[in-house]
Enzyme design. Structure first.
Site, short mmCIF file in Angstrom:
data_model
loop_
_atom_site.label_atom_id
_atom_site.label_comp_id
_atom_site.label_asym_id
_atom_site.label_seq_id
_atom_site.Cartn_x
_atom_site.Cartn_y
_atom_site.Cartn_z
N CYS A 65 0.83 -1.21 0.00
CA CYS A 65 0.00 0.00 0.00
C CYS A 65 0.86 1.26 0.00
CB CYS A 65 -0.93 -0.01 1.22
SG CYS A 65 -1.82 1.54 1.41
N TYR A 205 -8.95 -3.06 -11.16
CA TYR A 205 -8.60 -1.78 -10.53
C TYR A 205 -7.35 -1.17 -11.17
CZ TYR A 205 -11.22 -2.76 -6.11
OH TYR A 205 -12.14 -3.01 -5.15
N GLU A 209 -7.02 2.22 -13.46
CA GLU A 209 -6.36 3.35 -12.80
C GLU A 209 -5.15 3.82 -13.60
OE1 GLU A 209 -7.77 2.55 -8.18
OE2 GLU A 209 -5.75 1.95 -8.74
N GLU A 469 -25.53 15.99 -2.64
CA GLU A 469 -26.93 16.17 -2.23
C GLU A 469 -27.88 15.32 -3.07
OE1 GLU A 469 -28.78 20.06 -2.82
OE2 GLU A 469 -27.29 20.52 -4.37
P1 NDP Z 1 -8.20 -7.41 -10.41
O1 NDP Z 1 -8.44 -8.70 -9.75
O2 NDP Z 1 -8.92 -6.21 -9.95
O3 NDP Z 1 -8.48 -7.56 -11.97
C1 NDP Z 1 -7.79 -8.48 -12.74
C2 NDP Z 1 -8.13 -8.24 -14.19
O4 NDP Z 1 -7.26 -9.03 -15.00
C3 NDP Z 1 -9.54 -8.63 -14.54
O5 NDP Z 1 -10.05 -7.70 -15.44
C4 NDP Z 1 -9.36 -9.99 -15.19
O6 NDP Z 1 -10.31 -10.26 -16.16
C5 NDP Z 1 -8.03 -9.82 -15.88
N1 NDP Z 1 -7.33 -11.07 -16.12
C6 NDP Z 1 -7.04 -12.04 -15.24
N2 NDP Z 1 -6.36 -13.03 -15.83
C7 NDP Z 1 -6.22 -12.67 -17.12
C8 NDP Z 1 -5.63 -13.28 -18.24
N3 NDP Z 1 -5.03 -14.45 -18.14
N4 NDP Z 1 -5.69 -12.64 -19.42
C9 NDP Z 1 -6.30 -11.45 -19.53
N5 NDP Z 1 -6.87 -10.81 -18.50
C10 NDP Z 1 -6.84 -11.42 -17.32
O7 NDP Z 1 -6.63 -7.24 -10.36
P2 NDP Z 1 -5.66 -5.99 -10.38
O8 NDP Z 1 -4.36 -6.55 -10.81
O9 NDP Z 1 -6.24 -4.84 -11.13
O10 NDP Z 1 -5.61 -5.57 -8.86
C11 NDP Z 1 -5.27 -6.54 -7.88
C12 NDP Z 1 -5.99 -6.26 -6.60
O11 NDP Z 1 -5.39 -5.18 -5.94
C13 NDP Z 1 -7.45 -5.84 -6.74
O12 NDP Z 1 -8.32 -6.93 -6.84
C14 NDP Z 1 -7.69 -5.07 -5.49
O13 NDP Z 1 -8.00 -5.98 -4.47
C15 NDP Z 1 -6.36 -4.43 -5.21
N6 NDP Z 1 -6.33 -3.04 -5.66
C16 NDP Z 1 -7.18 -2.14 -5.08
C17 NDP Z 1 -7.16 -0.81 -5.48
C18 NDP Z 1 -8.10 0.15 -4.86
O14 NDP Z 1 -8.65 -0.13 -3.81
N7 NDP Z 1 -8.34 1.31 -5.50
C19 NDP Z 1 -6.25 -0.34 -6.51
C20 NDP Z 1 -5.42 -1.37 -7.06
C21 NDP Z 1 -5.47 -2.66 -6.64
P3 NDP Z 1 -11.70 -10.96 -15.82
O15 NDP Z 1 -12.54 -9.96 -15.15
O16 NDP Z 1 -12.19 -11.38 -17.15
O17 NDP Z 1 -11.38 -12.12 -14.94
#
Ligand code: NDP
Length: 494
Positions: A65, A205, A209, A469
């Site tokens: 974080c 996410y 972002e 609001e």
């Molecule tokens: P996420 O789990 O949010 O998203 C992963 C993404 O990668 C999904 O869109 C998924 O697609 C895709 N994906 C997974 N495997 C493959 C693949 N083999 N090929 C193509 N696409 C794929 O992961 P992030 O890496 O974005 O973030 C990790 C975690 O970190 C988050 O889940 C969250 O918990 C935390 N985080 C929180 C933040 C916040 O609070 N603002 C900011 C950043 C991170 P599909 O949906 O189709 O499975």
């Protein structure tokens, strides 16, 4: 150090170096260590060394974080958001004469200074709480014994009554030809140069972002995700809004598309899609989820069970399958958010050292995606509400041009949504995509956690003029969904 024995009332009792040994000084580990020490426990915490720039190590007190996650990301989001502010300022009377330039290195330097400062703050928090800090890589040797390899190469053993695993997670890799040419968010936060052309794979996410960050800084961004919409798991209507905003701000969206190969060329990194298309980028970011950091902990040898992706299996009190070994935060893959790890850490310490067995409460955990503009939600999505509903559901939505955009002429609406149980009148879910959504949603989360009804929202006086609001003035039901209705996906707001 060996475990010693002493006599208590004539009975031999184990004496350990520490009451608690925490592996990992991220959000969950630091909170657990401090609160346990506050209950009078003798605590040690072990973390890898800190390198503010290098992505070769995953260490540093503060954890993901503070060092390579929420905090540096938010700093970059602030940096990126100025470009639209400059554009919006024109109709408010501002003329910026001469070219507006952006110095990536200056921002990076200031970001690194801040991260280094925070690393120091976290260290002081621990020492001021009386926690012993150890630097090095820790692994389990026995159920009460940890081995630490210190940076000077020395191997030392420490014993503890309880051991807490709080080692977090790391970015997943995609196994395609040329994968080593891609970076993860670790490197993306510390690139030497601002890339002119970026390809991002993922729809979660981190992907959306970073799409906002690089787009705001003037890079050409192509975002590839394998679903129709980004942000699976969020309300479908809000997912559509985020996609529309990204596109309107200039991000090239490639839904239902993944990458099949990367190749180094003279022009940059050649990216091949699974649709047979090609494009060239300076940077390719994989943001496809994260996996728990458990591989090197030797958990199997002491009987700590993990699931198929390596997350530590825990019960409702964060206790692993070995009774004196516990785990909190991303390494348990429950809800992977800093404030959730903090909650789990506090509950762990209360349970083990405070004499107050306490389970983390996963109801109404709010969250935000810091895309531009941000999305923030709490409670159920419309799809979850329909699936779980025993009663009819009423949906209230509001799509409006924020006051600032009426002057700036920015073509971007703010969208808000409330989901209400028609029988109990309880608000089951709230979401907002628009400026300040996370700041607003924190208060809405208090209301939902307190069981607020729609009538209570309606009887609350608004703050005028504000976007917030709108949450207390949504009078007309947008649609009513009967209990038992099958879930419809991807509602669009026109
Ligand atoms: P996420 O789990 O949010 O998203 C992963 C993404 O990668 C999904 O869109 C998924 O697609 C895709 N994906 C997974 N495997 C493959 C693949 N083999 N090929 C193509 N696409 C794929 O992961 P992030 O890496 O974005 O973030 C990790 C975690 O970190 C988050 O889940 C969250 O918990 C935390 N985080 C929180 C933040 C916040 O609070 N603002 C900011 C950043 C991170 P599909 O949906 O189709 O499975």
């Amino acid at each position: 150090m060996a475990r010693k024995m002493m006599l208590k009332d004539g009975v031999e009792e184990a004496v350990y170096d520490f009451d608690l040994f925490v592996i990992g000084a991220g959000s969950g580990g630091v909170r657990s260590a401090r609160t346990a020490a506050g209950f009078g426990a003798k605590v040690a915490i072990c973390e890898l060394p800190f390198h503010p720039i290098s992505s070769e190590t995953i260490g540093g007190v503060g954890g993901t974080c503070v060092i390579r996650g929420c905090v540096p990301k938010k700093i970059l989001v602030y940096g990126a958001s100025f470009s639209s502010e400059f554009e919006d300022s024109r109709n408010f009377g501002w003329d910026i004469n001469g070219p507006i330039t952006f110095d990536w290195k200056r921002l990076l330097e200031n970001k690194t200074k801040e991260i280094t400062r925070l690393n120091g703050v976290y260290k002081r928090l621990l020492t001021n709480s009386g926690v012993t800090m150890l630097e090095g890589e820790a692994k389990l040797v026995e159920r009460h014994k940890v081995e630490v390899i210190h940076p000077d190469g020395e191997h030392k053993h420490y014993t503890a009554q309880h051991i807490l695993i709080a080692t977090g997670s790391r970015a997943s890799q995609l196994n395609i030809p040329g994968k080593d040419l891609a970076i993860t968010s670790d490197e993306a936060l510390s690139l030497e140069e601002l890339p002119k052309r970026v390809v991002i794979l993922g729809g979660g996410y981190i992907a959306v972002e970073f799409a906002g960050i690089w787009n705001g800084m003037g890079s050409k961004v192509d975002l590839f995700y394998r679903k129709e919409l980004p942000l699976r798991g969020f309300d479908d209507e809000m997912r559509a809004v985020v996609a529309k905003n990204l596109e309107n701000r200039g991000v090239n969206l490639h839904p239902n598309t993944s990458l099949s190969k990367l190749e180094k060329t003279k022009e940059g990194i050649k990216v091949f899609t699974d649709h047979g298309d090609e494009l060239t980028a300076d940077v390719v970011l994989f943001a496809i989820g994260r996996v728990p950091n458990t591989k090197r902990l030797n958990l199997g040898a002491v009987g700590v069970e993990v699931d198929h992706i390596g997350s530590v299996k825990v019960n409702e009190f964060s206790q692993s399958t070995v009774s004196n070994i516990w785990a909190v935060g991303d390494v348990t893959n429950r809800i992977n958010l800093t404030p959730v790890a903090l909650m789990e850490g506090t509950c762990f310490s209360k349970t083990v050292f405070g004499g107050q067995p306490t389970k983390p409460d996963y109801q109404h955990v709010p969250c935000a995606v810091f895309c531009l503009p941000p999305l923030s939600v709490v409670g159920l999505t419309e799809q979850q509400a329909i699936e779980q509903a025993k009663n009819d559901i009423a949906i209230f939505t509001s799509a409006f041009t924020p006051m600032k955009n009426t002057i700036s002429a920015r073509q971007e609406k703010t969208i808000m949504k409330l989901i209400v149980d028609c029988e109990t009148d309880k608000v089951l879910g709230a979401s907002m995509c628009g400026p300040d959504a996370p700041e607003i949603m924190q208060g809405i989360a208090v209301a939902l956690k307190s069981g607020a009804t729609k009538a209570q929202f309606d009887s609350t006086v608004g703050i005028h003029p504000s976007a917030a609001e709108e949450f207390v003035t949504m009078r007309t039901t947008t649609r009513r969904i009967s209990a038992g209705t099958p879930v419809k996906k991807d509602h669009q707001i026109s």
